[in-house]
Design a protein around this motif. Structure first.
Motif, short mmCIF file in Angstrom:
data_model
loop_
_atom_site.label_atom_id
_atom_site.label_comp_id
_atom_site.label_asym_id
_atom_site.label_seq_id
_atom_site.Cartn_x
_atom_site.Cartn_y
_atom_site.Cartn_z
N MET A 185 0.79 -1.17 0.08
CA MET A 185 0.09 0.02 0.00
C MET A 185 1.04 1.30 0.10
N ASP A 186 0.58 2.02 -0.87
CA ASP A 186 1.61 3.33 -1.02
C ASP A 186 1.04 4.47 0.21
N LEU A 187 1.82 5.46 0.16
CA LEU A 187 1.57 6.62 1.22
C LEU A 187 0.08 7.22 0.70
N GLN A 188 -0.34 7.32 -0.34
CA GLN A 188 -1.60 8.16 -0.43
C GLN A 188 -2.54 7.34 -0.14
N GLU A 189 -2.65 5.88 -0.23
CA GLU A 189 -3.52 4.85 0.04
C GLU A 189 -3.53 4.79 1.48
N ASN A 190 -2.37 4.73 2.29
CA ASN A 190 -2.32 4.74 3.58
C ASN A 190 -3.14 6.03 4.10
N LEU A 191 -2.86 7.00 3.43
CA LEU A 191 -3.52 8.59 4.09
C LEU A 191 -5.08 8.25 4.10
N ILE A 192 -5.51 7.43 3.02
CA ILE A 192 -7.05 7.53 2.90
C ILE A 192 -7.70 6.50 3.50
N LYS A 193 -7.05 4.99 3.30
CA LYS A 193 -7.54 3.96 4.00
C LYS A 193 -7.35 3.48 5.23
N ASP A 194 -6.16 3.76 5.77
CA ASP A 194 -5.66 3.16 6.79
C ASP A 194 -5.18 4.36 7.79
N ARG A 195 -5.66 5.49 7.91
CA ARG A 195 -5.19 6.52 8.63
C ARG A 195 -4.93 6.27 10.17
N ASP A 196 -5.67 5.56 10.87
CA ASP A 196 -5.19 5.47 12.35
C ASP A 196 -4.10 4.73 12.31
N THR A 197 -4.03 3.69 11.65
CA THR A 197 -2.45 2.79 11.61
C THR A 197 -1.25 3.68 11.11
N PHE A 198 -1.61 4.49 10.16
CA PHE A 198 -0.65 5.47 9.40
C PHE A 198 -0.27 6.48 10.69
N ILE A 199 -1.11 6.89 11.39
CA ILE A 199 -0.91 7.88 12.59
C ILE A 199 -0.10 7.20 13.62
N GLU A 200 -0.51 6.08 14.05
CA GLU A 200 0.04 5.09 15.13
C GLU A 200 1.48 4.86 14.79
N GLU A 201 1.67 4.61 13.63
CA GLU A 201 3.04 4.12 13.20
C GLU A 201 4.15 5.41 13.24
N ASN A 202 3.55 6.60 13.19
CA ASN A 202 4.41 7.72 12.89
C ASN A 202 4.38 8.70 14.31
N LYS A 203 3.83 7.90 15.28
CA LYS A 203 3.74 8.83 16.49
C LYS A 203 5.20 9.18 17.03
N LYS A 204 6.27 8.45 16.80
CA LYS A 204 7.59 8.75 17.12
C LYS A 204 8.00 10.01 16.35
N PHE A 205 7.56 10.05 14.92
CA PHE A 205 8.02 11.21 14.31
C PHE A 205 7.26 12.60 14.79
N ILE A 206 5.99 12.53 15.12
CA ILE A 206 5.30 13.60 15.70
C ILE A 206 5.95 14.05 16.87
N TYR A 207 6.37 13.06 17.76
CA TYR A 207 7.07 13.25 19.02
C TYR A 207 8.32 13.98 18.94
N ASN A 208 8.92 13.60 18.02
CA ASN A 208 10.23 14.30 17.64
C ASN A 208 10.23 15.65 17.26
N VAL A 209 9.36 15.86 16.24
CA VAL A 209 9.02 17.33 15.82
C VAL A 209 8.73 18.24 16.84
#
Length: 228
Positions: A1-25
């Motif tokens: 699944m590419d980035l655009q599909e992740n943003l649309i179809k699996d938002r919750d998982t995508f956000i959860e997987e990137n919480k470290k990025f959010i924290y670091n920023v």
């Protein structure tokens, strides 16, 4: 699944997987340890990241660079709105920021942060403009010197930014639909051709809400004339 599909179809998982990025920023701005359960800054950053997911398109460059800009903007806006009551636990290496907040005087800090935010926006814009064979340097160095010309170009750019068919053409073909603009807006073709790159850049900036500080830097204002 590419980035655009992740943003649309699996938002919750995508956000959860990137919480470290959010924290670091968020940490890079606040300079203190944060907890997801207790700190409003992380909630602000999480909302900004979700907004980035909502508004991102490939023409805006790397998604994470784009998200970083939105998170930083949201956090600085949060600091500003809460400047009278906001208390940060800065370390000794951040005494300058600590003093700024404790004295309720954010002028110097705000200037630094606005410069930082503008710099981040320019990076994102530069990547986006590359897809249109335009550079940010082209935009700055070839700006019209006469106010009447600037005003006219702004009028044209604002009108184009509100026309979905013109925007769709620009995003698809990465160039201005000169003939369509001449017919729709009622402009001289020679004028449009002369300022083609400048108009294209303005449309890209105006149609993207995340370019707030670039808009200010270029003195692009939606006044009574252009904001109607």
């Amino acid at each position: 699944m590419d980035l655009q599909e992740n943003l649309i179809k699996d938002r919750d998982t995508f956000i959860e997987e990137n919480k470290k990025f959010i924290y670091n920023v968020t940490f890079s701005i606040c300079k203190k340890k944060l907890q997801w359960e207790n700190d409003d800054e992380l909630s602000v950053a999480l909302i900004a990241f979700n907004n980035a997911c909502n508004s991102y398109v490939e023409t805006r460059g790397n998604f994470f660079s784009y998200a970083k800009v939105l998170i930083k903007n949201a956090l600085i806006d949060y600091f500003r709105k809460n400047s009278n009551k906001y208390q940060l636990s800065f370390g000794e290496e951040n005494e300058e920021l600590k003093d700024a907040f404790l004295k309720n005087s954010l002028t110097e800090y705000e200037i630094k942060q606005e410069n930082l935010k503008r710099s981040e926006e320019i990076k994102v814009l530069s990547e986006e403009l590359k897809r249109y064979n335009v550079s940010f340097k082209d935009l700055v160095n070839n700006s019209p010197s006469h106010k009447d010309t600037r005003d006219k170009l702004l009028d044209v750019s604002f009108a184009c930014s509100k026309d979905s068919s013109i925007l769709n053409y620009i995003h698809k073909y990465k160039k201005l639909p000169v003939k369509q603009i001449c017919i729709t807006i009622g402009c001289n073709r020679k004028f449009i051709e002369q300022w083609r790159r400048y108009i294209l850049s303005l449309i890209i900036i105006i149609s993207n809400e995340s370019y707030y500080y670039i808009t200010s830097y270029l003195n692009i204002k939606v006044g009574d004339k252009n904001g109607k």
